[in-house]
Design a protein around this motif. Sequence first.
Motif, PDB file in Angstrom:
ATOM      1  N   GLN A   1       0.772  -1.047   0.017  1.00 56.29           N
ATOM      2  CA  GLN A   1       0.117  -0.252   0.468  1.00 56.29           C
ATOM      3  C   GLN A   1       0.922   1.094  -0.128  1.00 56.29           C
ATOM      4  O   GLN A   1       1.458   1.653   0.780  1.00 56.29           O
ATOM      5  CB  GLN A   1      -1.113   0.126   1.652  1.00 56.29           C
ATOM      6  CG  GLN A   1      -2.171  -1.446   1.183  1.00 56.29           C
ATOM      7  CD  GLN A   1      -2.555  -1.375   0.388  1.00 56.29           C
ATOM      8  OE1 GLN A   1      -3.070   0.409  -0.568  1.00 56.29           O
ATOM      9  NE2 GLN A   1      -3.188  -2.457  -0.363  1.00 56.29           N
ATOM     10  N   PRO A   2       1.612   1.709  -1.022  1.00 52.46           N
ATOM     11  CA  PRO A   2       1.546   3.383  -0.776  1.00 52.46           C
ATOM     12  C   PRO A   2       1.705   4.179   0.087  1.00 52.46           C
ATOM     13  O   PRO A   2       2.420   4.851   0.099  1.00 52.46           O
ATOM     14  CB  PRO A   2       2.111   3.664  -2.880  1.00 52.46           C
ATOM     15  CG  PRO A   2       1.657   1.787  -3.082  1.00 52.46           C
ATOM     16  CD  PRO A   2       0.633   1.618  -2.557  1.00 52.46           C
ATOM     17  N   VAL A   3       0.124   4.243  -0.513  1.00 52.53           N
ATOM     18  CA  VAL A   3       0.027   5.559   1.175  1.00 52.53           C
ATOM     19  C   VAL A   3       0.221   5.553   1.869  1.00 52.53           C
ATOM     20  O   VAL A   3       0.625   5.819   2.834  1.00 52.53           O
ATOM     21  CB  VAL A   3      -1.771   5.850   0.391  1.00 52.53           C
ATOM     22  CG1 VAL A   3      -1.867   6.768   1.176  1.00 52.53           C
ATOM     23  CG2 VAL A   3      -2.127   6.510  -1.563  1.00 52.53           C
ATOM     24  N   ALA A   4       0.122   4.044   2.503  1.00 55.41           N
ATOM     25  CA  ALA A   4       0.226   4.026   3.783  1.00 55.41           C
ATOM     26  C   ALA A   4       1.267   3.754   4.432  1.00 55.41           C
ATOM     27  O   ALA A   4       2.152   4.398   4.976  1.00 55.41           O
ATOM     28  CB  ALA A   4      -0.230   2.436   4.007  1.00 55.41           C
ATOM     29  N   VAL A   5       2.948   3.271   3.087  1.00 56.72           N
ATOM     30  CA  VAL A   5       3.906   3.715   3.356  1.00 56.72           C
ATOM     31  C   VAL A   5       4.234   4.754   3.505  1.00 56.72           C
ATOM     32  O   VAL A   5       5.269   5.315   4.681  1.00 56.72           O
ATOM     33  CB  VAL A   5       4.830   3.141   2.088  1.00 56.72           C
ATOM     34  CG1 VAL A   5       6.209   2.887   1.899  1.00 56.72           C
ATOM     35  CG2 VAL A   5       4.378   1.169   2.101  1.00 56.72           C
ATOM     36  N   PHE A   6       4.010   6.047   3.159  1.00 56.93           N
ATOM     37  CA  PHE A   6       4.611   7.244   2.819  1.00 56.93           C
ATOM     38  C   PHE A   6       3.704   7.796   4.192  1.00 56.93           C
ATOM     39  O   PHE A   6       4.889   8.571   4.963  1.00 56.93           O
ATOM     40  CB  PHE A   6       3.817   7.707   1.777  1.00 56.93           C
ATOM     41  CG  PHE A   6       4.229   9.532   1.691  1.00 56.93           C
ATOM     42  CD1 PHE A   6       5.227  10.196   0.883  1.00 56.93           C
ATOM     43  CD2 PHE A   6       3.095  10.136   1.995  1.00 56.93           C
ATOM     44  CE1 PHE A   6       5.510  11.078   0.910  1.00 56.93           C
ATOM     45  CE2 PHE A   6       3.008  11.861   1.942  1.00 56.93           C
ATOM     46  CZ  PHE A   6       3.876  12.019   1.208  1.00 56.93           C
ATOM     47  N   ILE A   7       2.454   7.555   4.516  1.00 54.22           N
ATOM     48  CA  ILE A   7       1.583   7.760   5.837  1.00 54.22           C
ATOM     49  C   ILE A   7       2.635   7.125   6.798  1.00 54.22           C
ATOM     50  O   ILE A   7       3.345   8.195   7.917  1.00 54.22           O
ATOM     51  CB  ILE A   7       0.692   8.087   6.309  1.00 54.22           C
ATOM     52  CG1 ILE A   7      -0.469   8.574   4.814  1.00 54.22           C
ATOM     53  CG2 ILE A   7       0.103   8.404   7.388  1.00 54.22           C
ATOM     54  CD1 ILE A   7      -1.635   8.319   5.066  1.00 54.22           C
ATOM     55  N   SER A   8       2.828   6.399   7.187  1.00 50.51           N
ATOM     56  CA  SER A   8       3.832   5.602   8.008  1.00 50.51           C
ATOM     57  C   SER A   8       5.363   5.923   7.672  1.00 50.51           C
ATOM     58  O   SER A   8       6.054   6.314   9.425  1.00 50.51           O
ATOM     59  CB  SER A   8       3.487   4.320   7.950  1.00 50.51           C
ATOM     60  OG  SER A   8       4.030   3.508   7.365  1.00 50.51           O
ATOM     61  N   SER A   9       5.884   6.152   6.746  1.00 44.55           N
ATOM     62  CA  SER A   9       7.433   6.556   6.896  1.00 44.55           C
ATOM     63  C   SER A   9       7.472   7.996   7.459  1.00 44.55           C
ATOM     64  O   SER A   9       8.511   8.316   7.872  1.00 44.55           O
ATOM     65  CB  SER A   9       7.452   6.298   5.428  1.00 44.55           C
ATOM     66  OG  SER A   9       7.824   4.878   5.010  1.00 44.55           O
ATOM     67  N   CYS A  10       6.564   8.668   7.086  1.00 42.35           N
ATOM     68  CA  CYS A  10       6.701  10.208   7.779  1.00 42.35           C
ATOM     69  C   CYS A  10       6.867  10.384   9.028  1.00 42.35           C
ATOM     70  O   CYS A  10       7.586  11.724   9.461  1.00 42.35           O
ATOM     71  CB  CYS A  10       5.220  11.027   7.046  1.00 42.35           C
ATOM     72  SG  CYS A  10       5.929  11.612   5.038  1.00 42.35           S
ATOM     73  N   ILE A  11       5.588   9.836   9.421  1.00 43.21           N
ATOM     74  CA  ILE A  11       5.462   9.535  11.048  1.00 43.21           C
ATOM     75  C   ILE A  11       7.003   9.105  11.648  1.00 43.21           C
ATOM     76  O   ILE A  11       7.580   9.676  12.812  1.00 43.21           O
ATOM     77  CB  ILE A  11       4.512   9.063  10.958  1.00 43.21           C
ATOM     78  CG1 ILE A  11       3.094   9.590  10.732  1.00 43.21           C
ATOM     79  CG2 ILE A  11       4.245   8.709  12.569  1.00 43.21           C
ATOM     80  CD1 ILE A  11       1.649   8.813  11.491  1.00 43.21           C
ATOM     81  N   ALA A  12       7.585   8.066  11.276  1.00 43.66           N
ATOM     82  CA  ALA A  12       8.926   7.588  11.586  1.00 43.66           C
ATOM     83  C   ALA A  12      10.034   7.955  11.311  1.00 43.66           C
ATOM     84  O   ALA A  12      10.293   7.618  12.111  1.00 43.66           O
ATOM     85  CB  ALA A  12       8.767   6.282  10.658  1.00 43.66           C
ATOM     86  N   ILE A  13       9.668   8.870  10.876  1.00 43.29           N
ATOM     87  CA  ILE A  13      10.690  10.036  10.229  1.00 43.29           C
ATOM     88  C   ILE A  13      11.440  11.145  11.334  1.00 43.29           C
ATOM     89  O   ILE A  13      12.816  10.883  12.232  1.00 43.29           O
ATOM     90  CB  ILE A  13      11.170  10.740   9.427  1.00 43.29           C
ATOM     91  CG1 ILE A  13      11.315   9.787   7.508  1.00 43.29           C
ATOM     92  CG2 ILE A  13      12.165  12.349   9.132  1.00 43.29           C
ATOM     93  CD1 ILE A  13      11.355  10.780   6.408  1.00 43.29           C
ATOM     94  N   VAL A  14       9.809  10.926  11.987  1.00 45.06           N
ATOM     95  CA  VAL A  14       9.789  12.238  13.288  1.00 45.06           C
ATOM     96  C   VAL A  14      11.120  12.239  14.516  1.00 45.06           C
ATOM     97  O   VAL A  14      12.109  12.242  15.048  1.00 45.06           O
ATOM     98  CB  VAL A  14       8.561  12.229  13.601  1.00 45.06           C
ATOM     99  CG1 VAL A  14       8.956  13.633  15.138  1.00 45.06           C
ATOM    100  CG2 VAL A  14       7.470  13.231  12.433  1.00 45.06           C
TER     101      VAL A  14
END
Length: 210
Positions: free
Chosen positions: A27-40
């Motif tokens: 799921q590209p959208v889920a990957v993008f959102i979760s990755s953005c949160i994990a970067i913090v």
Amino acid sequence: MPKLTPSLNWLLVFVPVSLVAEFVFHQPVAVFISSCIAIVPLAGLIGTATEHLADRTGPTVGGLLNATFGNVTELIIGVLLVWAGEFEVVKASLIGSILGNLVLVLGASYLAGGLRHIRDGQRFDAKAARTHSSSLLLAVVGMVMPAVFTLVALHETNAQTEVISLVVAGVLIVLYLAAGSGPPRRGSRATRARSGRRAGAPGARSSCCS
């Protein structure tokens, strides 16, 4: 009762979430959102690590390490985009990173420092400021040179432009390594530790008796 301090490290749970979303559910959208949160929290851990390194190596090397690891995201994205042939996206990413660091980050740092030291004023390490200013000037010159060559040369080819870009990139990398391989700053923890060991060594003269 121990005082609880707020922390964002609990957001690290989104690191495995992004991996599961990528390799299991695709799921590209889920990957993008979760990755953005994990970067913090990852960015916070990188900042903490570089602060500890700067405490031991001095502000010059510490600042270079902070600049390097602080932009590791752009570095990884840039390498992947170059590998994919998306050069225009790489240029836009570099411009955004430069503007963000020079305008947003620098301005916010000056503002926060001025508010924190509003009475006694801000103090800067002259050596570190000279090193960072020289590195910034060399980076600007290195980015301008290929563009100037393209505008001035009458019969340039893509191969010639790539050769110039590679040479400039190599020179900038060498200068970066040279700037980061200097001796520890006087007064840093590493220097004080060595001075303390020398002072406590047998046969060392005490400053009060000299």
